[in-house]
Scaffold this motif. Structure first.
Motif, PDB file in Angstrom:
ATOM      1  N   GLY B 197       0.958  -1.130  -0.132  1.00 44.38           N
ATOM      2  CA  GLY B 197       0.069   0.065   0.003  1.00 44.38           C
ATOM      3  C   GLY B 197       0.848   1.267   0.032  1.00 44.38           C
ATOM      4  N   VAL B 198       2.110   1.304   0.398  1.00 39.39           N
ATOM      5  CA  VAL B 198       2.996   2.374   0.276  1.00 39.39           C
ATOM      6  C   VAL B 198       3.372   2.834  -1.121  1.00 39.39           C
ATOM      7  CG1 VAL B 198       5.363   3.214   1.073  1.00 39.39           C
ATOM      8  CG2 VAL B 198       3.862   1.978   2.640  1.00 39.39           C
ATOM      9  N   HIS B 199       3.139   4.092  -1.192  1.00 36.55           N
ATOM     10  CA  HIS B 199       3.462   4.859  -2.510  1.00 36.55           C
ATOM     11  C   HIS B 199       4.697   5.293  -2.432  1.00 36.55           C
ATOM     12  CE1 HIS B 199      -0.529   4.855  -4.495  1.00 36.55           C
ATOM     13  NE2 HIS B 199      -0.941   4.757  -3.376  1.00 36.55           N
ATOM     14  N   PRO B 200       5.552   5.509  -3.735  1.00 36.24           N
ATOM     15  CA  PRO B 200       6.812   5.790  -3.805  1.00 36.24           C
ATOM     16  C   PRO B 200       7.176   7.184  -3.726  1.00 36.24           C
ATOM     17  CG  PRO B 200       6.042   5.618  -6.014  1.00 36.24           C
ATOM     18  CD  PRO B 200       4.813   5.238  -5.182  1.00 36.24           C
ATOM     19  N   THR B 201       8.446   7.408  -2.841  1.00 34.65           N
ATOM     20  CA  THR B 201       8.850   8.871  -2.826  1.00 34.65           C
ATOM     21  C   THR B 201      10.176   8.835  -3.267  1.00 34.65           C
ATOM     22  OG1 THR B 201       9.820   8.534  -0.664  1.00 34.65           O
ATOM     23  CG2 THR B 201       7.394   9.279  -0.831  1.00 34.65           C
ATOM     24  N   ARG B 202      10.824  10.155  -3.510  1.00 35.68           N
ATOM     25  CA  ARG B 202      12.112  10.241  -3.943  1.00 35.68           C
ATOM     26  C   ARG B 202      13.074   9.471  -3.148  1.00 35.68           C
ATOM     27  NH1 ARG B 202      14.765  14.607  -6.835  1.00 35.68           N
ATOM     28  NH2 ARG B 202      12.813  15.467  -7.012  1.00 35.68           N
ATOM     29  N   ALA B 203      12.957   9.788  -1.681  1.00 36.53           N
ATOM     30  CA  ALA B 203      13.925   9.170  -0.921  1.00 36.53           C
ATOM     31  C   ALA B 203      13.894   7.640  -1.041  1.00 36.53           C
ATOM     32  CB  ALA B 203      13.473   9.601   0.635  1.00 36.53           C
ATOM     33  N   ARG B 204      12.726   7.049  -1.269  1.00 36.83           N
ATOM     34  CA  ARG B 204      12.400   5.701  -1.266  1.00 36.83           C
ATOM     35  C   ARG B 204      13.171   5.280  -2.630  1.00 36.83           C
ATOM     36  NH1 ARG B 204       6.459   6.220   0.633  1.00 36.83           N
ATOM     37  NH2 ARG B 204       6.887   6.288   2.956  1.00 36.83           N
ATOM     38  N   PHE B 205      13.123   5.934  -3.635  1.00 36.80           N
ATOM     39  CA  PHE B 205      13.862   5.439  -4.864  1.00 36.80           C
ATOM     40  C   PHE B 205      15.389   5.422  -4.436  1.00 36.80           C
ATOM     41  CE2 PHE B 205      10.102   6.966  -7.270  1.00 36.80           C
ATOM     42  CZ  PHE B 205       9.807   5.804  -7.918  1.00 36.80           C
ATOM     43  N   LEU B 206      16.057   6.377  -3.998  1.00 39.19           N
ATOM     44  CA  LEU B 206      17.271   6.390  -3.596  1.00 39.19           C
ATOM     45  C   LEU B 206      17.549   5.261  -2.786  1.00 39.19           C
ATOM     46  CD1 LEU B 206      18.201  10.311  -3.462  1.00 39.19           C
ATOM     47  CD2 LEU B 206      18.494   8.725  -5.350  1.00 39.19           C
ATOM     48  N   ILE B 207      17.096   4.998  -1.693  1.00 39.73           N
ATOM     49  CA  ILE B 207      17.202   3.912  -0.640  1.00 39.73           C
ATOM     50  C   ILE B 207      17.095   2.530  -1.594  1.00 39.73           C
ATOM     51  CG2 ILE B 207      17.285   5.260   1.435  1.00 39.73           C
ATOM     52  CD1 ILE B 207      14.594   3.568   2.151  1.00 39.73           C
ATOM     53  N   ARG B 208      15.932   2.447  -2.379  1.00 42.51           N
ATOM     54  CA  ARG B 208      15.672   1.304  -3.145  1.00 42.51           C
ATOM     55  C   ARG B 208      17.163   0.911  -3.946  1.00 42.51           C
ATOM     56  NH1 ARG B 208      13.127   1.079  -8.334  1.00 42.51           N
ATOM     57  NH2 ARG B 208      14.325   2.999  -8.624  1.00 42.51           N
TER      58      ARG B 208
END
Lengths: 400, 400
Positions: B197-208
């Motif tokens: 259910g969580v939507h992506p954020t810029r920070a999540r892309f970088l830690i991904r």
């Protein structure tokens, strides 16, 4: 032959060949080399060539063709050829109005395939124009494809260029380059080891390549197939401790495969602009290439917590500070303070549903994987309100 | 958080956050770090997130979405993630029929720009097909452009592929990739650190991105602008001592500029085929790329003196042995013997004017700068007559 002339001088070398009698201590010394040459076979070949030679006629033909003969010690002799050691040419025929030595002081060899693609020819010409405008002379082999494009680029920038031929300087090979060579005689120089009238052979092309490598401070290979004369020049450049660059291209192009192999084997530096090449061959700290930077966006000037809060603000609808704090992974206090700053700077706005990004003509795309984002609209954030973080300062500078 | 959980286990870490009281010896140890974290601010952020967390609901949502939660120690856990040290994920949500650990044993991350050119998408797909057919799993981020092309290429080769998401595994971001993700669930795995259910954020892309780098044995950047998420993945790969490759492209393409910078700074190896990449990441001596070779031509089999004589034979008219000997720089004896062999092998013929090259449909171009020549016609030279020189033996082998 180079050793013989270096040790005994040209007149005694000629005499030795004419009498088919090499000096005994020369023979003894050569026999001690790791791979001793077959001196009998050499002497036979030299004898055959000497019998056919006619130096007086060569000099006369040279004069008719407007070419001059220079030897080591001549004022126009490029002393960097000394790096060739025993294979330094015994003399060079020079045609054209430019001074060879002066032209080659700051020079780059631009070489590549004769069967170059339009990409290769385009890059060669662009590089030649760029190098010329930055004060560097383009050296190449006068062939079709990359060579010709490079010479033409240098001439278009009204700079001298040096053509190193594998035939006499009065022979136009390829003949379609006759007009190019005429222009080079005007503004640059044509040079060759061969006396006037001599036609090119494969062997002459290969030994010619060492001169291209030795005359210039570095060689850049624009396009080359896996088997290519340009790679032969590259090998000479490396063995002479000259700089070597290679221009990448599509991996689907066979004409870039030689460049990619040089890069893959780390023999060549990846070159994407004339400035890259000058960075390689130029004086330390003098001719540095500017570092390539991406575009700076106003977002760069936000500090890290503020960026994280900004990324957590939804595009549509709206969200309360508590929900934004959870998404951003920040404390409520920090979030509230960042939201205030972002609103004042025009990044976000408060609606009935909570905070959301401000609408703007070119939409600020959220959740972007790349940093090349559309900047937010004016007003820009007040730097005294949201100070730029010291860590990000470099990234926010625009390259000149 | 990674340190806290590693030292005290997840239950005590949760308890510490709930009570806003970190263990005193943990606080003391963190204060001794070179760059001590602001523990108060961390604790506030964790507290805010914990208050909003609902693990039971997450697990239920995961079950509904058909996703499983794995943690270090699970049989499906890829132990190479341990290289991330303190930033190793605490757990991963996994959706799809493949086994994550098994899929990643031999895997390569294929990453690049979302705004890839058709060249980049083509290369990404080709590489994915090639890697898959050679038994390697493609790991990427599921984004538009290079990522999507890579996943699709792997699926086309009927191989499992691993999509590392920056959102919940039940969220399709980008939504246009919904059909792709459905196919990946069938044959591969979708993974994420974020609960469903969580939507992506810029920070999540970088830690991904660190997960993409850590899961695979090496990362290849297919296309990347100077500022690009793919370069972030590349940085992670380097800091994890994973192999890094970059695919070159036209220097006129901004989408290859990031790749060229990696090559120029010698951070990445130049990669021109899937085999090149496997050569980099594969076991020593096991998965070597075949060396790229040019086409072999019959001329390669001639020895050096014979080649020189052949080059000295004119195309038109004809020349006598003495004249050919001078041009070739060989003795008359050697020349005569070579001419005999070349005539017997069909390279040359004798006319009223002397020796000349044999006419043939595709003309043997003389005085060529490149080695890619048309071969002479049959009959081919008899190897017993003109033996291949040992030095040239390697060059005359055709690459498999």
């Amino acid at each position: 032959m180079g050793s013989l002339v270096a040790q005994y001088g040209a007149p005694r070398a000629v005499e030795a060949i004419r009498t088919r009698t090499l000096p005994p201590d020369f023979v003894a010394k050569q026999a001690q080399l790791e791979r001793p040459p077959n001196l009998t076979s050499c002497l036979n070949a030299w004898y055959t060539r000497l019998a056919a030679a006619n130096p007086a006629a060569d000099l006369e033909a040279g004069q008719r063709a407007g070419a001059r003969l220079i030897i080591p010690g001549s004022t126009e002799w490029p002393t960097q050829l000394d790096d060739l050691g025993r294979s330094r040419p015994l003399g060079l025929w020079v045609g054209g109005n430019a001074d060879l030595r002066f032209s080659c002081l700051k020079s780059v060899a631009v070489v590549g395939a004769r069967a170059a693609t339009s990409y290769g020819c385009h890059i060669a010409a662009e590089f030649a124009v760029g190098l010329s405008e930055l004060g560097w002379t383009v050296v190449s082999g006068g062939a079709f494809g990359v060579d010709g494009a490079a010479h033409n680029g240098a001439l278009a920038a009204e700079a001298p260029t040096v053509v190193v031929l594998a035939c006499g300087v009065d022979v136009s090979y390829p003949s379609a380059h006759e007009p190019l060579f005429a222009k080079v005689r005007e503004k640059g120089v044509l040079i060759s080891e061969c006396p006037p009238g001599v036609h090119p052979t494969r062997a002459r092309f290969l030994i010619r390549n060492r001169l291209i490598a030795a005359l210039s401070r570095g060689t850049v290979v624009v396009e080359a197939a896996i088997r290519s004369g340009a790679l032969n020049t590259a090998t000479h450049a490396l063995s002479l401790n000259r700089h070597l660059g290679a221009v990448p291209g599509p991996i689907t192009s066979a004409m870039s495969a030689g460049c990619h192999r040089l890069l893959r084997e780390r023999k060549a530096v990846c070159i994407t602009s004339p400035e890259d090449m000058i960075d390689l061959v130029g004086a330390l700290g003098d001719d540095l290439a500017p570092q390539v930077r991406g575009p700076a966006v106003p977002r760069d000037r936000l500090n890290e917590p503020t960026k994280r809060v900004l990324d957590a603000v939804p595009t549509r609808g709206g969200a309360g500070p508590a929900s934004i704090a959870v998404t951003a992974g920040m404390s409520l206090d920090t979030t509230l303070s960042a939201l205030g700053g972002l609103a004042a700077a025009g990044y976000i706005e408060r609606t009935s549903g909570g905070w959301r990004l401000r609408k703007q003509p070119a939409a600020y795309r959220k959740a972007s994987d790349s940093a090349a984002l559309e900047p937010p609209p004016i007003p820009e954030p007040d730097p005294t309100d949201i100070p730029p973080p010291p860590d990000d300062l470099r990234a926010s500078e625009v390259s000149p």
